[in-house]
Design a protein around this motif. Structure first.
Motif, short mmCIF file in Angstrom:
data_model
loop_
_atom_site.label_atom_id
_atom_site.label_comp_id
_atom_site.label_asym_id
_atom_site.label_seq_id
_atom_site.Cartn_x
_atom_site.Cartn_y
_atom_site.Cartn_z
N TYR A 150 71.69 -56.52 13.41
CA TYR A 150 72.55 -57.53 12.80
C TYR A 150 72.32 -58.93 13.38
O TYR A 150 72.96 -59.88 12.96
CB TYR A 150 74.01 -57.12 12.94
N PHE A 151 71.39 -59.02 14.34
CA PHE A 151 71.06 -60.31 14.95
C PHE A 151 69.54 -60.45 15.05
O PHE A 151 68.82 -59.45 15.08
CB PHE A 151 71.73 -60.44 16.32
N THR A 152 69.07 -61.67 15.12
CA THR A 152 67.65 -61.94 15.13
C THR A 152 67.04 -61.72 16.51
O THR A 152 67.75 -61.62 17.52
CB THR A 152 67.38 -63.38 14.69
N ASP A 153 65.72 -61.68 16.53
CA ASP A 153 65.01 -61.58 17.81
C ASP A 153 65.33 -62.79 18.70
O ASP A 153 65.39 -62.66 19.93
CB ASP A 153 63.51 -61.48 17.58
N ARG A 154 65.54 -63.93 18.05
CA ARG A 154 65.87 -65.15 18.80
C ARG A 154 67.17 -64.95 19.57
O ARG A 154 67.30 -65.40 20.72
CB ARG A 154 66.01 -66.33 17.82
N PHE A 155 68.12 -64.27 18.98
CA PHE A 155 69.39 -64.00 19.65
C PHE A 155 69.20 -63.10 20.87
O PHE A 155 69.66 -63.41 21.97
CB PHE A 155 70.37 -63.35 18.67
N TRP A 156 68.51 -61.98 20.67
CA TRP A 156 68.39 -60.99 21.74
C TRP A 156 67.47 -61.47 22.86
O TRP A 156 67.59 -61.00 24.00
CB TRP A 156 67.88 -59.66 21.17
N SER A 157 66.57 -62.40 22.56
CA SER A 157 65.65 -62.87 23.60
C SER A 157 66.26 -63.96 24.48
O SER A 157 65.68 -64.31 25.51
CB SER A 157 64.37 -63.41 22.95
N ASP A 158 67.42 -64.46 24.10
CA ASP A 158 68.07 -65.52 24.86
C ASP A 158 69.28 -64.95 25.59
O ASP A 158 70.29 -64.63 24.96
CB ASP A 158 68.49 -66.66 23.93
N PRO A 159 69.22 -64.79 26.91
CA PRO A 159 70.35 -64.22 27.65
C PRO A 159 71.65 -65.00 27.46
O PRO A 159 72.74 -64.43 27.53
CB PRO A 159 69.89 -64.28 29.11
#
Length: 351
Positions: free
Chosen positions: A201-210
């Motif tokens: 439900y979230f982009t790779d950009r979201f998960w890659s940014d702590p």
């Protein structure tokens, strides 16, 4: 003299054309919602059964919020009918409708449900102007889709709890059972689906940014997907915690800083509440019957009992029925369709 007459006629013709073009703008713009509003048959009166609190008694009231627009009005009407038909105390149900142009829609709803206890609120689309980003389906980008975020601000303070329902569902059980769930210290209650891939439900950009992904740290339980089309909300706790502002902040992040999700108004709810939701039985949101957000293919019910059927996704039952390409489960929605068809009043009977 003849030249002056010809010039006068030309000027008159130009004025007439200008007037006609202006009228066309009015019909296709401001007045479009009123012109396009469909007509419905009048629903029967539904009366309280034994043991119900007196109609008008605030202690016995059940407050339900829905949005109204002409595109989904047919679904909203079916939803209201389903709630009333299966309620043990239908006269104690108060509907709170949010609409960007409420006047005409109020007339339509009252003509369809003359005995309905309702309140109408104007949703100012300026509240979300500049905060909405494009998503995978255009319908998810409509301002009214975000109105649920502002329920605590729009509804009067004496309304302390609200049951929010989408406009593409029907209820086949007594809604008082859902209304009466204990929220405890939770702000929101909804069916959770912890088997779903939450990361999707979230982009790779979201998960890659702590700085983004750590938002879920410290929640009571691990975050799970829930559908924001069926929610029981403690409005007092919502107001005290200023949750409208928290949801808006994630919308600003999405719009101005980084694209962190793709699904309209749902991800901000997940970001703020996932892992801190009061779990509700799955029977109260058999969702996804409209298929996915791209093709809207037919789907079956989830295993287990059913109290609410929800056509979330691209496919809507009224559109598929009109196109003579219904899915099998669309037949369960059809008996609640009150649309008045031109030249025919022989519609599906209300059981």
């Amino acid at each position: 003299m003849a030249g002056e007459t010809t010039g006068f006629r030309l000027r008159l013709l130009l004025l007439l054309l200008l007037a006609l073009s202006t009228a066309a703008v009015v019909v296709s713009g401001v007045g479009a919602e009123e012109e396009a509003a469909p007509a419905f048959r009048e629903a029967p009166a539904f009366r309280n059964g034994r043991g119900c609190a007196a109609s008008g008694d605030p202690a016995g009231a059940i407050h339900i919020a829905m949005t109204l627009d002409t595109t989904y009005l047919r679904g909203s009407v079916a939803g209201v009918l389903s709630v009333l038909q299966h309620a043990s105390c239908p006269e104690n149900i108060v509907f709170h409708f949010l609409a960007s142009s409420p006047r005409r829609l109020r007339t339509v709803v009252l003509a369809t449900f003359p005995y309905l206890s309702l309140r109408m609120y104007r949703f100012d689309t300026a509240l979300v102007r500049g905060k909405i980003s494009s998503s995978v389906r255009r319908a998810l980008d409509q301002p009214l889709n975000y109105a649920r975020i502002y329920l605590a601000d729009l509804l009067p303070r004496e309304v302390r709890r609200i049951l929010y329902l989408d406009s593409d569902l029907i209820v086949v059980d007594d809604v008082a059972k859902l209304w009466g769930i204990e929220l405890g210290s939770h702000v929101l209650g909804a069916p959770e689906y912890c088997h779903a891939n939450f990361t999707a439900y979230f982009t790779d950009r979201f998960w890659s940014d702590p700085a983004f992904s750590k938002v879920f740290e410290g929640r009571r339980r691990r975050p799970c997907y829930f559908n924001s089309g069926v929610m029981v909300i403690d409005l007092e706790r919502w107001r005290a915690g200023r949750y409208t502002g928290r949801l808006e902040e994630w919308m600003r992040v999405q719009k101005r800083r980084a694209r962190i999700y793709e699904l309209g108004s749902l991800p901000p709810f997940l970001l703020v509440f996932a892992g801190d939701v009061k779990p509700v039985e799955h029977r109260w949101n058999q969702h996804g019957l409209g298929g996915d957000n791209l093709e809207g293919l037919c789907r079956d019910l989830h295993p287990g009992p059913v109290s609410l059927l929800h056509w979330s996704g691209k496919g809507k039952p009224w559109l598929r029925l009109d196109a003579h390409r219904p899915c099998p489960l669309d037949s369960l929605w059809a008996p609640y369709d009150l649309l008045r068809r031109r030249g025919s009043d022989d519609l599906l009977a209300i059981s």
